[in-house]
Structures are given as C-alpha cells and as structure tokens.
Design a protein around this motif. Structure first.
Motif, PDB file in Angstrom:
ATOM      1  N   ILE A 198       0.863  -1.175   0.000  1.00  7.87           N
ATOM      2  CA  ILE A 198       0.000   0.000   0.000  1.00  7.87           C
ATOM      3  C   ILE A 198       0.899   1.225   0.000  1.00  7.87           C
ATOM      4  CG2 ILE A 198      -1.765   1.289   1.267  1.00  7.87           C
ATOM      5  CD1 ILE A 198      -2.428  -1.456   2.651  1.00  7.87           C
ATOM      6  N   GLU A 199       0.778   2.039  -1.026  1.00  2.00           N
ATOM      7  CA  GLU A 199       1.591   3.258  -1.116  1.00  2.00           C
ATOM      8  C   GLU A 199       0.807   4.414  -0.485  1.00  2.00           C
ATOM      9  OE1 GLU A 199       4.551   2.917  -4.738  1.00  2.00           O
ATOM     10  OE2 GLU A 199       2.485   3.081  -5.434  1.00  2.00           O
ATOM     11  N   SER A 200       0.742   4.387   0.826  1.00  2.00           N
ATOM     12  CA  SER A 200      -0.087   5.338   1.571  1.00  2.00           C
ATOM     13  C   SER A 200       0.319   6.792   1.354  1.00  2.00           C
ATOM     14  CB  SER A 200      -0.075   4.994   3.057  1.00  2.00           C
ATOM     15  OG  SER A 200       1.239   4.868   3.532  1.00  2.00           O
ATOM     16  N   VAL A 201       1.537   7.051   0.941  1.00  2.00           N
ATOM     17  CA  VAL A 201       1.983   8.428   0.707  1.00  2.00           C
ATOM     18  C   VAL A 201       1.435   8.986  -0.613  1.00  2.00           C
ATOM     19  CG1 VAL A 201       4.092   8.174   2.063  1.00  2.00           C
ATOM     20  CG2 VAL A 201       4.146   7.671  -0.374  1.00  2.00           C
ATOM     21  N   ARG A 202       0.820   8.157  -1.430  1.00  2.00           N
ATOM     22  CA  ARG A 202       0.352   8.582  -2.746  1.00  2.00           C
ATOM     23  C   ARG A 202      -1.118   8.994  -2.781  1.00  2.00           C
ATOM     24  NH1 ARG A 202       3.328   7.559  -7.396  1.00  2.00           N
ATOM     25  NH2 ARG A 202       5.326   6.575  -7.010  1.00  2.00           N
ATOM     26  N   ARG A 203      -1.678   9.351  -1.643  1.00  2.00           N
ATOM     27  CA  ARG A 203      -3.047   9.874  -1.635  1.00  2.00           C
ATOM     28  C   ARG A 203      -3.203  10.895  -0.522  1.00  2.00           C
ATOM     29  NH1 ARG A 203      -8.209   6.817  -0.177  1.00  2.00           N
ATOM     30  NH2 ARG A 203      -8.680   8.775   0.803  1.00  2.00           N
ATOM     31  N   ARG A 204      -4.255  11.680  -0.612  1.00  2.00           N
ATOM     32  CA  ARG A 204      -4.572  12.669   0.418  1.00  2.00           C
ATOM     33  C   ARG A 204      -5.650  12.092   1.335  1.00  2.00           C
ATOM     34  NH1 ARG A 204      -2.239  17.484  -0.627  1.00  2.00           N
ATOM     35  NH2 ARG A 204      -1.615  17.903  -2.762  1.00  2.00           N
ATOM     36  N   TYR A 205      -5.687  12.634   2.558  1.00  5.31           N
ATOM     37  CA  TYR A 205      -6.615  12.140   3.574  1.00  5.31           C
ATOM     38  C   TYR A 205      -7.397  13.307   4.155  1.00  5.31           C
ATOM     39  CZ  TYR A 205      -3.489   8.180   3.161  1.00  5.31           C
ATOM     40  OH  TYR A 205      -2.749   7.145   2.657  1.00  5.31           O
ATOM     41  N   ASN A 206      -8.720  13.131   4.286  1.00  4.12           N
ATOM     42  CA  ASN A 206      -9.520  14.186   4.906  1.00  4.12           C
ATOM     43  C   ASN A 206      -9.351  14.112   6.428  1.00  4.12           C
ATOM     44  OD1 ASN A 206     -11.457  12.348   6.057  1.00  4.12           O
ATOM     45  ND2 ASN A 206     -12.532  12.271   4.078  1.00  4.12           N
ATOM     46  N   LYS A 207      -9.933  15.059   7.145  1.00  3.84           N
ATOM     47  CA  LYS A 207      -9.758  15.147   8.606  1.00  3.84           C
ATOM     48  C   LYS A 207     -10.249  13.892   9.329  1.00  3.84           C
ATOM     49  CE  LYS A 207      -8.125  19.361   8.920  1.00  3.84           C
ATOM     50  NZ  LYS A 207      -6.745  19.574   9.306  1.00  3.84           N
ATOM     51  N   ASP A 208     -11.408  13.368   8.918  1.00  2.00           N
ATOM     52  CA  ASP A 208     -11.929  12.162   9.573  1.00  2.00           C
ATOM     53  C   ASP A 208     -11.009  10.964   9.339  1.00  2.00           C
ATOM     54  OD1 ASP A 208     -14.133  13.493  10.603  1.00  2.00           O
ATOM     55  OD2 ASP A 208     -15.382  13.041   8.848  1.00  2.00           O
ATOM     56  N   GLU A 209     -10.508  10.826   8.121  1.00  2.00           N
ATOM     57  CA  GLU A 209      -9.583   9.731   7.827  1.00  2.00           C
ATOM     58  C   GLU A 209      -8.299   9.875   8.639  1.00  2.00           C
ATOM     59  OE1 GLU A 209     -10.816   8.782   3.185  1.00  2.00           O
ATOM     60  OE2 GLU A 209      -9.316  10.321   3.597  1.00  2.00           O
ATOM     61  N   GLN A 210      -7.809  11.102   8.754  1.00  2.00           N
ATOM     62  CA  GLN A 210      -6.589  11.343   9.545  1.00  2.00           C
ATOM     63  C   GLN A 210      -6.777  10.887  10.989  1.00  2.00           C
ATOM     64  OE1 GLN A 210      -5.455  15.448   9.105  1.00  2.00           O
ATOM     65  NE2 GLN A 210      -5.129  15.238   6.900  1.00  2.00           N
ATOM     66  N   LYS A 211      -7.959  11.164  11.552  1.00  2.00           N
ATOM     67  CA  LYS A 211      -8.230  10.736  12.935  1.00  2.00           C
ATOM     68  C   LYS A 211      -8.207   9.212  13.045  1.00  2.00           C
ATOM     69  CE  LYS A 211     -11.104  14.713  14.083  1.00  2.00           C
ATOM     70  NZ  LYS A 211     -12.493  15.169  14.309  1.00  2.00           N
ATOM     71  N   ARG A 212      -8.826   8.543  12.077  1.00  2.00           N
ATOM     72  CA  ARG A 212      -8.898   7.078  12.128  1.00  2.00           C
ATOM     73  C   ARG A 212      -7.551   6.418  11.828  1.00  2.00           C
ATOM     74  NH1 ARG A 212     -14.081   8.325   9.679  1.00  2.00           N
ATOM     75  NH2 ARG A 212     -13.176   8.029   7.605  1.00  2.00           N
ATOM     76  N   LEU A 213      -6.642   7.148  11.220  1.00  2.00           N
ATOM     77  CA  LEU A 213      -5.330   6.577  10.879  1.00  2.00           C
ATOM     78  C   LEU A 213      -4.258   6.841  11.937  1.00  2.00           C
ATOM     79  CD1 LEU A 213      -5.276   7.379   7.065  1.00  2.00           C
ATOM     80  CD2 LEU A 213      -5.341   5.103   8.120  1.00  2.00           C
ATOM     81  N   ARG A 214      -4.615   7.483  13.039  1.00  2.00           N
ATOM     82  CA  ARG A 214      -3.629   7.768  14.097  1.00  2.00           C
ATOM     83  C   ARG A 214      -2.971   6.512  14.655  1.00  2.00           C
ATOM     84  NH1 ARG A 214      -6.663  12.041  17.771  1.00  2.00           N
ATOM     85  NH2 ARG A 214      -7.639  13.002  16.006  1.00  2.00           N
ATOM     86  N   ASP A 215      -3.731   5.426  14.789  1.00  2.00           N
ATOM     87  CA  ASP A 215      -3.162   4.176  15.309  1.00  2.00           C
ATOM     88  C   ASP A 215      -2.006   3.678  14.437  1.00  2.00           C
ATOM     89  OD1 ASP A 215      -4.921   4.103  17.393  1.00  2.00           O
ATOM     90  OD2 ASP A 215      -6.141   2.469  16.590  1.00  2.00           O
ATOM     91  N   LEU A 216      -2.107   3.941  13.148  1.00  2.00           N
ATOM     92  CA  LEU A 216      -1.082   3.449  12.223  1.00  2.00           C
ATOM     93  C   LEU A 216       0.076   4.425  12.021  1.00  2.00           C
ATOM     94  CD1 LEU A 216      -3.334   1.927   9.417  1.00  2.00           C
ATOM     95  CD2 LEU A 216      -1.994   0.691  11.126  1.00  2.00           C
ATOM     96  N   PHE A 217      -0.249   5.723  11.910  1.00  2.00           N
ATOM     97  CA  PHE A 217       0.769   6.691  11.504  1.00  2.00           C
ATOM     98  C   PHE A 217       1.010   7.820  12.499  1.00  2.00           C
ATOM     99  CE2 PHE A 217      -1.274   5.289   7.414  1.00  2.00           C
ATOM    100  CZ  PHE A 217      -0.266   4.416   7.059  1.00  2.00           C
ATOM    101  N   ASP A 218       0.362   7.788  13.659  1.00  2.00           N
ATOM    102  CA  ASP A 218       0.494   8.828  14.678  1.00  2.00           C
ATOM    103  C   ASP A 218      -0.233  10.097  14.218  1.00  2.00           C
ATOM    104  OD1 ASP A 218       1.201   9.914  17.122  1.00  2.00           O
ATOM    105  OD2 ASP A 218       3.339  10.001  16.717  1.00  2.00           O
ATOM    106  N   GLU A 219       0.063  11.202  14.832  1.00  2.00           N
ATOM    107  CA  GLU A 219      -0.591  12.479  14.507  1.00  2.00           C
ATOM    108  C   GLU A 219      -0.172  12.955  13.112  1.00  2.00           C
ATOM    109  OE1 GLU A 219      -2.898  13.935  16.361  1.00  2.00           O
ATOM    110  OE2 GLU A 219      -2.689  12.396  17.905  1.00  2.00           O
TER     111      GLU A 219
END
Length: 185
Positions: free
Chosen positions: A63-84
C-alpha cells in the motif's frame, strides 16, 4: 564443454520471455470461503513465437499510503497506524499488504487471469485498519511480481526461467470495491 555451456546459457537468457504485467480491474469474490478480492491481471508475451506453458506467479502487494490525500476524519482514524498528522512526514510510509500467488495456464500472446487476494482481518491487521479508515477515493497499490515461467525454448524444448524482480505494476483500488467486499462478508 565449458565454452558450450556458457554460450548455451547466454543464448537461453537472451531468448527467455520478458513478460509484461498489467492490472486491469478488481472485484470482490462473492462466493469464496473467506473475504477475497480478485485482481484481473493481463500478462503479455512480446515473443509469441515462444509459447508460455505455465506461470507460477508470486506477488507482493504494498500500500503506497503516501500517494493519496486524507480528509480530517480519515486522519483521525489513521492515528493508530501513523500517529498524529503533524508527524506523517516521518511516519507515513509504504506498507506491506500481503503476499499471494496463482498459477496461470498456457498462452501465446496474452492472457487475463485472476490474482486472488485474501482480505480477512487476521492476515494483516494494519492493512485492514488502513482500508477501514478510508471514506472514499482510491487506494494506491504496487504489485511486485516474481515466480517461474515454463515456456517453449529452442527447438520447442521445455525451458524454465524466473520472472525478473523488476516487474511491478501500480493500481489504484477503489475504496468502494473494498467496501463491497466487506459488506458481502
């Protein structure tokens, strides 16, 4: 004898098929024993005069996670994986999703085959959390192919070769495809 062996190996290497791979689609497998997505791959042989008998294909998917943008809700849900999100320049990285394999039957010019990918939670918790955190859009993936090719070589004799480690293909999996698969299971 050594001279002959060297040139035979060189000749075999020069005529070995250099296959091309393209991911053309993805769809959930609705009636499998576990959640799966079937990626449709087109395998092309630029040397149709060398028929391919079989391919034992192995694939690592990242998964090339750096190749997409994330909205605020997605950013909150991704904290477990990528931190703040402020730390994402250091923590957001390409991550392994899975390894999979398939056997592709014989062909001359090209073939379209299914590459099944198991998607149950226990195979890769991080990838499952990543997919579940996304609202919509696409998931940038990279497929890295390897494996063994059985093909007709010199004088039609069966030859065996390896797929080059440089064979990879990018594909943007619609989040909707993931959601349909999860709803089905």
């Amino acid at each position: 004898m050594m001279f002959f062996t060297f040139y035979f190996l060189l000749f075999t290497f020069l005529i070995m098929p250099d296959l091309n791979f393209e991911i053309i689609d993805a769809e959930p497998l609705l009636y499998a024993a576990d959640p799966q997505i079937a990626f449709k791959i087109k395998v092309s042989n630029p040397k149709p005069e060398q028929p391919i008998h079989t391919i034992v294909l192995q694939c690592q998917i990242q998964i090339e996670s750096v190749r997409r943008r994330y909205n605020k809700d997605e950013q909150k849900r991704l904290r477990d994986l990528f931190d703040e999100p402020e730390r994402w320049s250091q923590t957001l990285r390409t991550m392994l999703w899975t390894h999979t394999n398939t056997t592709i039957p014989g062909f001359t010019e090209s073939i379209i085959a299914d590459l099944p990918v198991h998607c149950s939670f226990d195979f890769n918790i991080g990838a499952t959390k990543y997919f579940a955190a996304l609202d919509d859009g696409e998931i940038p993936l990279v497929f890295q192919f390897s494996g063994t090719i059985f093909y007709a070589g010199f004088n039609g004799m069966l030859q065996v070769g390896q797929i080059s480690w440089t064979k990879d293909e990018r594909f943007r999996l619609p989040v909707e495809t993931w959601k349909k698969m999860m709803e089905a299971y």
